[in-house]
Scaffold this active site. Structure first.
Site, PDB file in Angstrom:
ATOM      1  N   CYS A 131      37.247  30.109  36.634  1.00 52.11           N
ATOM      2  CA  CYS A 131      37.174  31.340  37.505  1.00 52.11           C
ATOM      3  C   CYS A 131      36.736  32.549  36.780  1.00 52.11           C
ATOM      4  CB  CYS A 131      38.454  31.892  37.729  1.00 52.11           C
ATOM      5  SG  CYS A 131      38.290  33.217  39.086  1.00 52.11           S
ATOM      6  N   CYS A 134      37.968  35.911  37.362  1.00 52.09           N
ATOM      7  CA  CYS A 134      39.225  36.225  37.019  1.00 52.09           C
ATOM      8  C   CYS A 134      38.905  36.497  35.316  1.00 52.09           C
ATOM      9  CB  CYS A 134      40.051  35.069  36.865  1.00 52.09           C
ATOM     10  SG  CYS A 134      40.115  34.256  38.728  1.00 52.09           S
ATOM     11  N   ASP A 135      38.382  35.749  34.537  1.00 47.00           N
ATOM     12  CA  ASP A 135      38.167  35.894  33.296  1.00 47.00           C
ATOM     13  C   ASP A 135      36.752  36.140  32.711  1.00 47.00           C
ATOM     14  OD1 ASP A 135      40.726  34.726  33.504  1.00 47.00           O
ATOM     15  OD2 ASP A 135      39.946  32.698  33.586  1.00 47.00           O
TER      16      ASP A 135
END
Ligand code: NDP
Length: 306
Positions: A131, A134-135
Site C-alpha cells: 500500500c 499507507c507507507d
C-alpha cells in the site's frame, strides 16, 4: 435474529447497507479487519461518477458509511471467524459473538496478492508493502521498486513518485497491462524507470531486517542482478476473501464466488457483491452497483417468504 447481515464494509458492502437500510431491514455490517476495503488504500479516485475533480478513496468510503448510518444500518467491528450456511437462519461467529440471520450478503472483497517469497514475508512492514498510500511517506528521498504491470502497480508507482527519488517498475513481461491513461502518465514521469521481463527472486536483506534491494532474474537470459532500493511495493493484483465459504458456496478455480440471476449464490438467501464475486471489472462503481443488487435481491427473498 437479523434480516440481513452484510460481511464487509467496502464499496459493495456499504452500498448494500444503504439500500437494505432504506428498505427498513436494519442491516448489520460486519466491518472486517480490512475495514473500508480497497478504496481506503488508495488516493484520488477519478472515475467514480459525480465527482468531476475526483474524490479521495477514504473520503468516499466515509461518506458511504455516513449515508448507511443515516438510514439506520448497524455496524459491528471484527471479522467473521466461522459461517454455517447449511441451515437457516445462517449462523456467523464474529469473535465471541454469535449472529443469526435470515439473509446474508457477502461483500468481503479481495486482498493484495504476494509474491510468495520467504524474505518478502519477513520484511512485510519493514520495507515491503502492498500500500503506497499507507507507507509511501516512509521512503522520502529513497529509491523504491514496484512489482507488477497492471493498474494497481501503475497507481502505486505514480503515487510513490511524490516521495521517492526513483521508482522502478519491475514487470515479468515486456509490456504493461495497465490502462492507457496510466501507462501514459508513467511514461511521462521522469522518476519512473522500467525493468522489463524480470522476476523478483529475493528481497534483500532479511537478516538485517530492512530492505536494501531486490534480486532480479532476467526472464529470457536467466541472468541474475541486484537492484538497490529501500522499499518494495507489491502491486500484482488481489485474491478473493472466500476461505470461510469453501465447501459451502460455489466458487471458480481461483476462489471467486459464483453468482447467477443478479447476486444469488448457490445457497438461497446468500448473496454476493463486489470484488469477492467479480474478477473482471473490479471497479468502485461496479462494486457499488452489485451491492445495490444484492440488497434488492435480499429484500425480495425476504418478501417472498412472507
Ligand atoms: P491485474 O490482474 O490487472 O494486474 C496484475 C499484474 O501483476 C499483471 O501485470 C501481472 O502480470 C502481474 N503479476 C501477477 N502475479 C504476479 C507474480 N506472481 N509475479 C509477478 N507479477 C505478477 O491486477 P490489478 O490489481 O492491477 O488490477 C485489477 C483490476 O482493477 C483491473 O481491471 C484494473 O483496471 C482495476 N484497477 C483500476 C484502478 C483505477 O481505475 N484507478 C486502480 C487499480 C486497479 P501479467 O501482466 O504478466 O499477467
Amino acid at each position: 435474529m437479523r434480516n440481513v447481515v452484510i460481511i464487509g464494509s467496502g464499496c459493495a458492502g456499504l452500498t448494500a447497507a444503504i439500500y437494505a437500510a432504506r428498505a427498513n431491514l436494519i442491516p448489520l455490517v460486519v466491518r472486517g479487519s480490512e475495514a473500508g476495503g480497497q478504496l481506503t488504500l488508495t488516493t484520488l479516485v477519478e472515475n467514480y461518477p459525480g465527482f468531476p475533480k475526483g474524490v479521495q478513496g477514504p473520503k468516499l468510503i466515509e461518506l458511504m458509511q455516513l449515508q448507511a448510518l443515516e438510514f439506520g444500518a448497524k455496524f459491528l467491528e471484527g471479522d467473521v471467524t466461522r459461517a454455517d450456511l447449511s441451515r437457516r437462519p445462517f449462523v456467523l461467529d464474529v469473535g465471541p459473538e454469535r449472529l443469526e440471520t435470515r439473509t446474508l450478503i457477502i461483500a468481503s472483497g479481495a486482498s493484495a496478492k504476494m509474491l510468495g517469497l520467504e524474505s518478502e514475508r519477513k520484511l512485510l512492514g519493514h520495507g515491503v508493502s502492498t500500500c503506497a498510500t499507507c507507507d509511501g511517506y516512509f521512503f522520502r528521498g529513497k529509491p523504491v521498486v514496484v512489482v507488477g504491470g497492471g493498474d494497481t502497480a501503475a497507481e502505486e508507482a505514480l503515487f510513490l513518485t511524490r516521495y521517492a527519488t526513483e521508482v522502478s517498475v519491475i514487470h515479468r513481461r515486456g509490456q504493461l497491462r495497465a490502462s492507457k491513461i496510466m501507462q501514459d502518465r508513467l511514461h511521462r514521469n521522469e522518476k519512473v524507470k522500467f525493468v522489463w521481463n524480470s522476476v523478483v527472486t529475493d528481497v534483500l536483506d532479511a537478516d538485517k531486517g530492512e530492505v536494501t534491494g531486490v534480486r532480479l532474474k532476467d526472464a529470457p537470459s536467466g541472468e541474475e542482478t541486484v537492484r538497490a532500493c529501500a522499499g518494495v511495493f507489491i502491486g500484482i493484483g488481489h485474491s478473493p476473501n472466500t476461505a470461510l465459504f469453501r465447501g459451502q458456496l460455489e466458487m471458480n478455480e481461483v476462489g471467486y464466488l459464483k453468482t447467477h440471476d443478479g447476486s444469488k449464490t448457490n445457497v438461497p438467501g446468500v448473496f454476493a457483491a463486489g470484488d469477492v464475486q467479480d474478477h473482471i471489472y473490479r471497479q468502485a462503481v461496479t462494486a457499488a452497483g452489485s451491492g445495490c443488487m444484492a440488497a434488492m435481491d435480499a429484500e425480495r427473498f425476504l418478501e417472498a417468504e412472507h
